[in-house]
Scaffold this active site. Structure first.
Site, PDB file in Angstrom:
ATOM      1  N   GLY A 134       7.521  -1.257  -8.655  1.00 25.65           N
ATOM      2  CA  GLY A 134       6.942  -1.582  -7.361  1.00 25.65           C
ATOM      3  C   GLY A 134       7.797  -2.587  -6.620  1.00 25.65           C
ATOM      4  N   ASP A 177       5.967   6.998  -9.316  1.00 28.23           N
ATOM      5  CA  ASP A 177       4.611   6.473  -9.210  1.00 28.23           C
ATOM      6  C   ASP A 177       4.274   5.772 -10.514  1.00 28.23           C
ATOM      7  OD1 ASP A 177       1.930   5.946  -8.924  1.00 28.23           O
ATOM      8  OD2 ASP A 177       1.387   7.946  -8.232  1.00 28.23           O
ATOM      9  N   HIS A 196      -1.916  -7.532  -8.252  1.00 29.89           N
ATOM     10  CA  HIS A 196      -2.983  -8.098  -7.408  1.00 29.89           C
ATOM     11  C   HIS A 196      -3.362  -7.168  -6.259  1.00 29.89           C
ATOM     12  CE1 HIS A 196      -0.229 -10.431  -4.335  1.00 29.89           C
ATOM     13  NE2 HIS A 196       0.058  -9.145  -4.375  1.00 29.89           N
TER      14      HIS A 196
END
Length: 372
Positions: A134, A177, A196
């Site tokens: 990410g 992904d 988060h």
């Protein structure tokens, strides 16, 4: 009036806003009423190399402001962003590429800051390859690679994100992904301001996929804001509210909540915790859980993988742990040991080993996966 003329705005209203900004230190009004820059003004200049002006542009966007305004104490509004913008945050960004570009720049500014912090706080000498899961446009990883020329890296993000990824001769950009799978072959994995964004079920899925990709001796480093700092840090408090506005379940997590989040993974991997400033750096070290059964070999692996001057505090969970091994780890790494039964596990005592002055390493280790 000169500034009002340049901006083509009402001088009276501009003056009122400047007085407000002066009280916050965003700019300074001298005795003659002239607007003067402060360190904040200079830091947020478009040409400042830190790039933090992008955060002002992003957080001030109409869609973000509307989402914050839509925050509700009612459980019937689980996704404030979707309620006012018609789709979830990341789906909305896909169709508003100009705003996604602003978001990219904001994340890049934070990423470069995190690279400096992680470089200083952790030992990278034994690392060879880093995967930033990410990792957006790769600014964090690129900065980390520049700081440590022996490292190579791979950034993983959605296809439409990695097409905008920065180029670096030691960094590979991969579309994918993290909910499905994570690239293998790295000794260090980063999850910086990623978990988060998600509720517990989604965050556990990502964490499990990353933990499965780590080889023996590797580590997973998670950086998120520690909500315990919210009372003393505007950044911590603002970040948690921003997560409430932009995500349907995303939130900052305490040490104990991270441990609960990774409960399914803890049975297989060893966990080490670092605290760095206001940010929680949560590290999982997969010391010796694959194919190792000899206590002496496991202890050797732990000594080889542990950072210099580390202290270990072991927690044996359940009735089938190797007490000899855990006691040896405690003696070797100048820590303390605790044993708890599965039905009565409380991790709140982990915090007893925190100090504000020192970076303290703590280990939760189970030798093997519990049999089903």
């Amino acid at each position: 009036t000169d500034l009002a003329d340049q901006l083509k705005v009402d001088p009276a209203m501009l003056h009122r806003l400047c007085v407000f900004a002066d009280t916050h230190g965003w700019l300074r009004l001298d005795r003659k009423g002239r607007v003067c820059p402060t360190r904040v003004t200079e830091f947020l200049h478009n040409e400042h190399p830190g790039g933090w002006r992008a955060w002002v542009d992003f957080a001030g966007g109409a869609e973000v402001v509307a989402a914050v305004q839509a925050l509700s104490l009612s459980a019937n509004v689980p996704d404030a962003f979707c309620a006012v913008n018609g789709s979830s945050f990341f789906e909305w960004m896909r169709t508003h590429t100009d705003r996604w570009a602003t978001f990219d720049r904001a994340m890049a500014a934070g990423g470069r800051m995190h690279a400096l912090g992680l470089s200083a706080a952790l030992d990278w000498r034994a690392s060879g390859s880093v995967c930033d899961v990410g990792g957006g446009t790769g600014d964090l990883l690129a900065a980390l690679l520049d700081l440590h020329p022996h490292l190579r890296g791979q950034v993983l993000d959605l296809p439409e994100v990695v097409t905008r990824c920065d180029r670096h001769d030691r960094m590979e950009a991969t579309s994918g992904d993290a909910f499905e799978s994570v690239p293998t072959g790295h000794d260090t994995y980063l999850l910086v301001n990623v978990l988060h964004d998600w509720g517990d079920a989604e965050a556990t899925r990502i964490l499990s996929n990353v933990a499965a990709a780590v080889h023996v001796g590797g580590r997973v480093i998670v950086v998120d804001t520690d909500p315990a700092q919210a009372r003393t840090s505007r950044v911590a408090a603002a970040t948690d509210v921003l997560m409430a506005a932009l995500t349907p379940g995303g939130h900052e997590r305490t040490t104990d909540e991270f441990i609960a989040l990774g409960a399914a993974v803890i049975a297989q991997y060893s966990w080490v915790f670092y605290f760095f400033g206001v940010f929680l750096v949560f590290t999982a070290v997969k010391l010796a859980t694959e194919g190792e059964t000899d206590a002496a070999d496991i202890l050797d692996n732990a000594e080889a993988a542990a950072p210099p001057n580390v202290r270990m505090f072991t927690f044996g969970v359940g009735d089938d742990v190797d007490t000899f091994l855990l006691d040896q780890l405690v003696q070797t790494f100048r820590g303390a040991g605790t044993y708890v039964r599965i039905g009565a596990v409380s991790y709140t005592h982990l915090r007893a080993h925190e100090t504000p002055e020192h970076l303290v390493c703590r280990l939760l280790l189970e030798k093997k996966t519990r049999e089903q």
